[in-house]
Scaffold this active site. Structure first.
Site, PDB file in Angstrom:
ATOM      1  N   GLU A  44      38.802  46.844  45.299  1.00 37.53           N
ATOM      2  CA  GLU A  44      39.778  45.752  45.392  1.00 37.53           C
ATOM      3  C   GLU A  44      40.440  45.648  44.022  1.00 37.53           C
ATOM      4  OE1 GLU A  44      38.329  41.813  46.513  1.00 37.53           O
ATOM      5  OE2 GLU A  44      40.053  40.874  45.535  1.00 37.53           O
ATOM      6  N   ARG A  48      46.124  40.615  39.162  1.00 37.57           N
ATOM      7  CA  ARG A  48      46.085  39.661  38.040  1.00 37.57           C
ATOM      8  C   ARG A  48      46.688  40.220  36.770  1.00 37.57           C
ATOM      9  NH1 ARG A  48      39.971  37.609  39.138  1.00 37.57           N
ATOM     10  NH2 ARG A  48      40.314  37.610  41.377  1.00 37.57           N
ATOM     11  N   THR A  72      43.761  39.344  45.110  1.00 40.20           N
ATOM     12  CA  THR A  72      44.552  38.251  44.536  1.00 40.20           C
ATOM     13  C   THR A  72      45.968  38.257  45.111  1.00 40.20           C
ATOM     14  OG1 THR A  72      43.317  38.740  42.490  1.00 40.20           O
ATOM     15  CG2 THR A  72      44.851  36.914  42.402  1.00 40.20           C
ATOM     16  N   LYS A 132      36.955  36.626  53.621  1.00 38.52           N
ATOM     17  CA  LYS A 132      36.325  36.598  52.304  1.00 38.52           C
ATOM     18  C   LYS A 132      35.882  35.166  52.035  1.00 38.52           C
ATOM     19  CE  LYS A 132      37.776  37.288  47.464  1.00 38.52           C
ATOM     20  NZ  LYS A 132      38.403  38.285  46.568  1.00 38.52           N
TER      21      LYS A 132
HETATM   22  C1  3PG Z   1      37.414  37.490  42.936  1.00 34.97           C
HETATM   23  O1  3PG Z   1      38.568  37.382  42.691  1.00 34.97           O
HETATM   24  O2  3PG Z   1      37.023  37.909  44.022  1.00 34.97           O
HETATM   25  C2  3PG Z   1      36.427  36.980  41.917  1.00 34.97           C
HETATM   26  O3  3PG Z   1      37.036  36.710  40.697  1.00 34.97           O
HETATM   27  C3  3PG Z   1      35.240  37.809  41.689  1.00 34.97           C
HETATM   28  O4  3PG Z   1      34.278  36.941  41.275  1.00 34.97           O
HETATM   29  P1  3PG Z   1      33.183  37.374  40.210  1.00 34.97           P
HETATM   30  O5  3PG Z   1      33.922  37.714  38.944  1.00 34.97           O
HETATM   31  O6  3PG Z   1      32.293  36.164  40.040  1.00 34.97           O
HETATM   32  O7  3PG Z   1      32.445  38.568  40.747  1.00 34.97           O
END
Ligand code: 3PG
Length: 211
Positions: A44, A48, A72, A132
């Site tokens: 994924e 960002r 995102t 999700k």
């Molecule tokens: C995401 O966008 O899915 C999260 O930022 C991932 O979360 P984590 O950094 O706590 O694994």
């Protein structure tokens, strides 16, 4: 509407989805190869950082065994951009009618984000069976996952947010958890140092914990 590709499950086999922030497009292909070497066939890549979109494009072109998805995704335009870049699916931290419609229009498999029963209902009403759960730990963690299994036993979750090698197994043991996601597999310092053996080791460890 439910026959749209937008509602189909992405075709990867890993039960662990690395959530990645790429800041330099030159990291993309070696990172994809390092994950594959560790046994993970999905990424994924979040939007960002401006390098995210060209990274998706580079992996889609150069690493055909990798199932590269975009994360995102927040605006309908994001769906259009990631589909054009070659993303095989998209995930969002949330759900909106506009995003769902954009995924249908682009025929792009889409995994919306949920954190409440109302959002699960919304996802179901659109035809999704995989969502999700974000942010999973902050939303109640394992207790939340178990609670959702009562009324939503037919809904599969991808908990993300606060997952690591320490707690991933307890999530994956739940019947309503299809997979887990997280950033712990691709630490920023490993990417900056191009430490691909470390990424492969983290991936292999996660794979062994997920089987
Ligand atoms: C995401 O966008 O899915 C999260 O930022 C991932 O979360 P984590 O950094 O706590 O694994």
């Amino acid at each position: 509407m439910t026959s749209s590709k937008a509602f189909s499950r992405p075709g990867f086999t890993s039960r662990v989805v690395p959530v990645i922030v790429i800041t330099d497009v030159s990291q993309a292909v070696p990172l994809a190869q390092a994950l594959l070497e560790g046994g993970i066939d999905v990424m994924e890549i979040t939007l960002r950082h401006p390098a995210g979109l060209p990274a998706i494009e580079a992996i889609a072109r150069a690493v055909p065994r990798m199932h590269v998805g975009a994360g995102t995704v927040r605006q309908p335009e994001d769906i259009v951009r990631v589909a054009a870049a070659g993303a095989q699916f998209a995930l969002s931290p949330g759900i909106s009618d506009a995003l769902v419609q954009a995924a249908i229009d682009a025929q792009l498999p889409f995994v919306p984000g949920v954190m409440t029963p109302a959002e699960v209902l919304s996802a179901q009403s659109h035809g999704f069976s995989l969502v999700k759960l974000f942010p999973a730990e902050q939303a109640g963690g394992l207790g939340m996952v178990k609670a959702l299994a009562g009324p939503f036993a037919d809904m599969q979750l991808c908990p993300t947010g606060g997952i690591s090698s320490d707690n991933m197994q307890s999530y994956l043991r739940q019947p309503n958890v299809a997979m887990v996601g997280g950033s712990w597999l691709t630490p920023a310092d490993a990417l900056a140092a191009a430490d691909w053996p470390r990424v492969t080791r983290l991936a292999a460890q996660a794979v062994s914990l997920s089987t």
